[in-house]
Scaffold this motif. Structure first.
Motif, PDB file in Angstrom:
ATOM      1  N   PRO A 163     -47.159 -34.653  71.845  1.00  0.00           N
ATOM      2  CA  PRO A 163     -47.775 -33.670  72.754  1.00  0.00           C
ATOM      3  C   PRO A 163     -46.819 -32.512  73.053  1.00  0.00           C
ATOM      4  O   PRO A 163     -45.606 -32.638  72.890  1.00  0.00           O
ATOM      5  N   ALA A 164     -47.371 -31.427  73.524  1.00  0.00           N
ATOM      6  CA  ALA A 164     -46.551 -30.264  73.883  1.00  0.00           C
ATOM      7  C   ALA A 164     -45.590 -30.631  75.010  1.00  0.00           C
ATOM      8  O   ALA A 164     -45.929 -31.390  75.910  1.00  0.00           O
ATOM      9  N   GLY A 165     -44.381 -30.093  74.930  1.00  0.00           N
ATOM     10  CA  GLY A 165     -43.382 -30.343  75.958  1.00  0.00           C
ATOM     11  C   GLY A 165     -42.583 -31.616  75.765  1.00  0.00           C
ATOM     12  O   GLY A 165     -41.727 -31.932  76.570  1.00  0.00           O
ATOM     13  N   VAL A 166     -42.875 -32.356  74.701  1.00  0.00           N
ATOM     14  CA  VAL A 166     -42.153 -33.601  74.417  1.00  0.00           C
ATOM     15  C   VAL A 166     -41.254 -33.358  73.223  1.00  0.00           C
ATOM     16  O   VAL A 166     -41.711 -32.956  72.155  1.00  0.00           O
ATOM     17  N   GLU A 167     -39.960 -33.585  73.414  1.00  0.00           N
ATOM     18  CA  GLU A 167     -38.997 -33.412  72.331  1.00  0.00           C
ATOM     19  C   GLU A 167     -38.940 -34.692  71.486  1.00  0.00           C
ATOM     20  O   GLU A 167     -39.034 -35.788  72.029  1.00  0.00           O
ATOM     21  N   PRO A 168     -38.766 -34.564  70.179  1.00  0.00           N
ATOM     22  CA  PRO A 168     -38.706 -35.762  69.336  1.00  0.00           C
ATOM     23  C   PRO A 168     -37.341 -36.443  69.399  1.00  0.00           C
ATOM     24  O   PRO A 168     -36.313 -35.794  69.542  1.00  0.00           O
ATOM     25  N   LEU A 169     -37.356 -37.760  69.299  1.00  0.00           N
ATOM     26  CA  LEU A 169     -36.137 -38.555  69.194  1.00  0.00           C
ATOM     27  C   LEU A 169     -36.373 -39.558  68.076  1.00  0.00           C
ATOM     28  O   LEU A 169     -37.207 -40.463  68.207  1.00  0.00           O
ATOM     29  N   LEU A 170     -35.662 -39.376  66.983  1.00  0.00           N
ATOM     30  CA  LEU A 170     -35.810 -40.229  65.807  1.00  0.00           C
ATOM     31  C   LEU A 170     -35.121 -41.565  66.068  1.00  0.00           C
ATOM     32  O   LEU A 170     -33.937 -41.616  66.361  1.00  0.00           O
ATOM     33  N   VAL A 171     -35.889 -42.651  65.963  1.00  0.00           N
ATOM     34  CA  VAL A 171     -35.372 -43.995  66.197  1.00  0.00           C
ATOM     35  C   VAL A 171     -35.039 -44.615  64.850  1.00  0.00           C
ATOM     36  O   VAL A 171     -35.764 -44.443  63.864  1.00  0.00           O
ATOM     37  N   ALA A 172     -33.945 -45.363  64.788  1.00  0.00           N
ATOM     38  CA  ALA A 172     -33.499 -45.992  63.545  1.00  0.00           C
ATOM     39  C   ALA A 172     -34.517 -47.038  63.070  1.00  0.00           C
ATOM     40  O   ALA A 172     -35.394 -47.475  63.817  1.00  0.00           O
ATOM     41  N   GLU A 173     -34.370 -47.451  61.813  1.00  0.00           N
ATOM     42  CA  GLU A 173     -35.265 -48.440  61.197  1.00  0.00           C
ATOM     43  C   GLU A 173     -35.320 -49.751  61.983  1.00  0.00           C
ATOM     44  O   GLU A 173     -36.350 -50.405  62.041  1.00  0.00           O
ATOM     45  N   ASP A 174     -34.190 -50.128  62.593  1.00  0.00           N
ATOM     46  CA  ASP A 174     -34.147 -51.391  63.320  1.00  0.00           C
ATOM     47  C   ASP A 174     -34.686 -51.271  64.752  1.00  0.00           C
ATOM     48  O   ASP A 174     -34.613 -52.218  65.531  1.00  0.00           O
ATOM     49  N   ASP A 175     -35.255 -50.119  65.109  1.00  0.00           N
ATOM     50  CA  ASP A 175     -35.836 -49.846  66.424  1.00  0.00           C
ATOM     51  C   ASP A 175     -34.827 -49.924  67.565  1.00  0.00           C
ATOM     52  O   ASP A 175     -35.204 -50.087  68.717  1.00  0.00           O
ATOM     53  N   LYS A 176     -33.546 -49.796  67.252  1.00  0.00           N
ATOM     54  CA  LYS A 176     -32.525 -49.831  68.293  1.00  0.00           C
ATOM     55  C   LYS A 176     -32.173 -48.410  68.702  1.00  0.00           C
ATOM     56  O   LYS A 176     -32.138 -47.503  67.891  1.00  0.00           O
ATOM     57  N   LEU A 177     -31.896 -48.268  69.989  1.00  0.00           N
ATOM     58  CA  LEU A 177     -31.590 -46.975  70.568  1.00  0.00           C
ATOM     59  C   LEU A 177     -30.394 -47.146  71.489  1.00  0.00           C
ATOM     60  O   LEU A 177     -30.374 -48.038  72.326  1.00  0.00           O
ATOM     61  N   SER A 178     -29.398 -46.304  71.314  1.00  0.00           N
ATOM     62  CA  SER A 178     -28.212 -46.370  72.166  1.00  0.00           C
ATOM     63  C   SER A 178     -28.416 -45.446  73.372  1.00  0.00           C
ATOM     64  O   SER A 178     -28.438 -44.225  73.215  1.00  0.00           O
ATOM     65  N   PRO A 179     -28.538 -46.009  74.572  1.00  0.00           N
ATOM     66  CA  PRO A 179     -28.727 -45.165  75.755  1.00  0.00           C
ATOM     67  C   PRO A 179     -27.577 -44.178  75.974  1.00  0.00           C
ATOM     68  O   PRO A 179     -27.809 -43.050  76.387  1.00  0.00           O
ATOM     69  N   VAL A 180     -26.350 -44.594  75.671  1.00  0.00           N
ATOM     70  CA  VAL A 180     -25.199 -43.697  75.848  1.00  0.00           C
ATOM     71  C   VAL A 180     -25.333 -42.482  74.931  1.00  0.00           C
ATOM     72  O   VAL A 180     -25.085 -41.354  75.347  1.00  0.00           O
TER      73      VAL A 180
END
Length: 159
Positions: free
Chosen positions: A89-106
């Motif tokens: 949607p408009a106003g939402v920036e993309p964040l590409l998540v790795a294949e293993d669906d892990k995301l580093s909050p830091v």
């Protein structure tokens, strides 16, 4: 995290973000953050990122360090491939998540703070040096003016 609509809050030392520290004058202080995961009405996975941090920058007007309070409030759409970006949607920036669906909050917090840094940091309380703001010196009289190096050419052109 998305399915459970998890939220995380806390404080993170600025020194724990090495890429950010490279752009700063000092790594003192800490960033307070809140991360809220969820899905919007279209089923798009997102993370709301809110960060507040006092960042030490070098003023490009005075070359003195100063503290700039930075506030980030953004929604990142979690995507798995670049082609999914167009469905956000408009106003939402993309964040590409790795294949293993892990995301580093830091890493997410550090990226958002890096994006919030001004291109040319200027302390709003700074004052220009006197030599820059001094009124111009009175015009030099024609007798005191140095000889124009092109005056010889002007005389040759007349002939």
């Amino acid at each position: 995290m998305v399915s459970a609509r998890r939220s995380f809050q806390g404080s993170l030392p600025i020194a724990a973000m090495p890429r950010l520290c490279e752009a700063l004058a000092d790594d003192a202080g800490s960033a307070t953050y809140a991360l809220d995961f969820g899905r919007d009405e279209y089923g798009t996975a997102y993370v709301d990122v809110r960060v507040q941090a006092p960042l030490w920058l070098v003023c490009q007007r005075t070359l003195e360090p100063f503290v700039m309070p930075v506030t980030v409030d953004s929604r990142l759409g979690l995507i798995r491939s670049e082609r999914d970006e167009s469905a956000l949607p408009a106003g939402v920036e993309p964040l590409l998540v790795a294949e293993d669906d892990k995301l580093s909050p830091v890493d997410v917090i550090e990226d958002e703070l890096l994006l919030a840094l001004p291109l040319v940091p200027v302390n709003p309380d700074s004052v220009l040096p006197e030599e820059v703001t001094r009124p111009p010196v009175e015009a030099i009289s024609t007798e005191e003016r140095p000889q124009n190096p092109f005056a010889v050419l002007r005389e040759l052109k007349k002939n």
